[in-house]
Design a protein around this motif. Sequence first.
Motif, short mmCIF file in Angstrom:
data_model
loop_
_atom_site.label_atom_id
_atom_site.label_comp_id
_atom_site.label_asym_id
_atom_site.label_seq_id
_atom_site.Cartn_x
_atom_site.Cartn_y
_atom_site.Cartn_z
N MET A 165 0.84 -1.19 0.00
CA MET A 165 0.00 0.00 0.00
C MET A 165 0.88 1.24 0.00
O MET A 165 2.02 1.21 0.45
N VAL A 166 0.35 2.31 -0.56
CA VAL A 166 1.00 3.62 -0.52
C VAL A 166 0.04 4.59 0.14
O VAL A 166 -0.99 4.92 -0.44
N LEU A 167 0.35 4.98 1.33
CA LEU A 167 -0.50 5.90 2.09
C LEU A 167 0.01 7.32 1.85
O LEU A 167 1.15 7.63 2.15
N LEU A 168 -0.87 8.15 1.29
CA LEU A 168 -0.47 9.51 0.97
C LEU A 168 -0.54 10.42 2.20
O LEU A 168 0.37 11.20 2.46
N ALA A 169 -1.64 10.34 2.95
CA ALA A 169 -1.83 11.22 4.10
C ALA A 169 -2.80 10.60 5.08
O ALA A 169 -3.64 9.77 4.71
N ALA A 170 -2.68 10.98 6.34
CA ALA A 170 -3.62 10.60 7.40
C ALA A 170 -4.07 11.88 8.08
O ALA A 170 -3.26 12.74 8.40
N ALA A 171 -5.39 12.00 8.29
CA ALA A 171 -5.93 13.26 8.82
C ALA A 171 -7.12 12.99 9.72
O ALA A 171 -7.82 11.99 9.57
N VAL A 172 -7.30 13.91 10.68
CA VAL A 172 -8.53 13.97 11.48
C VAL A 172 -9.23 15.26 11.06
O VAL A 172 -8.66 16.35 11.17
N CYS A 173 -10.44 15.11 10.55
CA CYS A 173 -11.16 16.27 10.03
C CYS A 173 -12.58 16.28 10.54
O CYS A 173 -13.09 15.28 11.05
N THR A 174 -13.22 17.44 10.39
CA THR A 174 -14.63 17.57 10.76
C THR A 174 -15.51 17.03 9.65
O THR A 174 -15.03 16.68 8.57
N LYS A 175 -16.80 16.96 9.92
CA LYS A 175 -17.73 16.48 8.89
C LYS A 175 -17.85 17.46 7.73
O LYS A 175 -18.36 17.09 6.66
N ALA A 176 -17.39 18.70 7.93
CA ALA A 176 -17.40 19.68 6.84
C ALA A 176 -16.11 19.64 6.03
O ALA A 176 -15.96 20.41 5.08
N GLY A 177 -15.17 18.77 6.40
CA GLY A 177 -13.93 18.66 5.65
C GLY A 177 -12.81 19.55 6.17
O GLY A 177 -11.78 19.66 5.51
N LYS A 178 -12.97 20.18 7.32
CA LYS A 178 -11.92 21.03 7.89
C LYS A 178 -10.87 20.16 8.56
O LYS A 178 -11.18 19.36 9.46
N ALA A 179 -9.63 20.29 8.15
CA ALA A 179 -8.56 19.47 8.70
C ALA A 179 -8.13 19.99 10.07
O ALA A 179 -7.77 21.17 10.21
N LEU A 180 -8.16 19.12 11.07
CA LEU A 180 -7.67 19.46 12.41
C LEU A 180 -6.22 19.03 12.57
O LEU A 180 -5.40 19.77 13.09
N VAL A 181 -5.90 17.82 12.15
CA VAL A 181 -4.54 17.31 12.14
C VAL A 181 -4.35 16.54 10.85
O VAL A 181 -5.19 15.70 10.49
N SER A 182 -3.28 16.80 10.15
CA SER A 182 -2.99 16.09 8.90
C SER A 182 -1.49 15.83 8.82
O SER A 182 -0.69 16.72 9.06
N ARG A 183 -1.16 14.57 8.47
CA ARG A 183 0.24 14.19 8.32
C ARG A 183 0.44 13.57 6.93
O ARG A 183 -0.24 12.60 6.58
N GLN A 184 1.30 14.18 6.12
CA GLN A 184 1.58 13.70 4.78
C GLN A 184 2.82 12.80 4.82
O GLN A 184 3.82 13.17 5.42
#
Length: 509
Positions: free
Chosen positions: A1-20
């Motif tokens: 697998m190739v994982l591009l990014a992992a993120a915690v976001c709101t239901k509106a798509g606002k990124a709270l934490v994102s790791r690329q």
Amino acid sequence: MVLLAAAVCTKAGKALVSRQFVEMTRTRVEGLLAAFPKLMNTGKQHTFVETDSVRYVYQPLEKLYMVLVTTKNSNILEDLETLRLFSRVIPEYCRVLEESEISEHCFDLIFAFDEIVALGYRENVNLAQIRTFTEMDSHEEKVFRAVRETQEREAKAEMRRKAKELQQIRRDAERGKKTPGFGGFGSSSVSSSNTPIITDTLIEPEKPKPTPAPLRSSGPSKALKLVGKGKEVDDFVDKLKSEGENVILPSSGKRPSDASKSLPPPTHTESVHLRVEEKITLTCGRDGGLQNMEVLGIITLRVSEEKNGRIRLNIKNNDKRGIQLQTHPNVDKRLFTSESVISLKNPDKSFPLKSDVGVLKWRLQTTDESLIPLTINCWPSESGSGCDVNIEYELQDENLELNDVVISIPVPPGVGAPVIGDLDGEYRHDSRRNILEWCLPVIDVKNKSGSLEFSITGQPNDFFPVNVSFVSKISYCDIQVSKVSQVDGDSPVRFSTETSFVVDKYEIL
């Protein structure tokens, strides 16, 4: 697998934490996460959605989403397994799954994400290993610090030994003793040679002067300067408060469980104020059996007006445990024994004004297990990966109401935070002191029992001794002042009472 990014976001798509995990711009990541909620409105319920270029693997976390952005040719089964591990990591650092909590622990989450994925590929780690890696507990560092502390102690001991030698040489020189081999030489040749000669000129700077002692008491020392600076800070804080500013002072280094707690003083007291204070000292075995239990109590009287100096106190003793009572030497013992009334031997005298006077003391010492106010049962059992610990409490004296209860369980150092199972109340893990604190705001007849379960690496002996602290506004021995009256005329006097039952030491060994 190739994982591009992992993120915690709101239901509106606002990124709270994102790791690329691959080279990506911030604009592209924000665009991918902003498009994610729009793809969710297709009416399909899956754990993933796809576009022409990427795949979103997601899991709802209450009002948030844990989202992995992967390539379309990645293994969906591995993606789901990785997603589950990400979702288990988040509650380890955030007690509440809300935006503010995620933002507060964002760096902790990013460090944990880096342990799961490296350069887009999943690492072979579990939750316990992630905890160990992020804590960065180093045995080599501990050994280095221990060696350094030992060297510092040895250096200080050598310094003290050298200082004593110099003092002895100085005393010998002051007494007129001379080192062998000085006969026939002048003072000038001796002072300029390399022979270890100590003369008055060399000794004088080291001589203790007689004046420092009085100067030190009268002049400001470094310690006094620090106290003065703290006083200036207090004055500045008081000035800010007087101007309406809300100033929050940092708390002291001691935690509530480190010392005996006490109740706050009452806001209003009468001219006759009584304090009923009790302290308990208890030591109990982990396998049952009360080793020692002692309750010490005292009634303290404070009279602030002269007109109420000549008074009597009617004591109501409801104790049935056989406590030992002792009155003040100036109190009429016969009157107390016959009528439970505290009054001075000389009725013409008054109680001291504006000073606390202990008028009655009592003591209870027993090994009867039925008299334990709060029983603690701790059961650590070894498992394949460590220890499963079950601890429960039960209030035996249903007349009591215990507040701010903290049950402190020691945990092994360097093994990470415990995994909490069933829990009544709240908990705090202090990694510096290696203590798990089980906090219960109230224990009374409506909440007389509760339990806590957790798992952690260790041995059964690592979780003892268990310490307990609490405060209560109800007397354990149930001794109160029912009435205060004047000696002349027996007219009643208004009085206020303050009752406290606190812990001096309460441990299960």
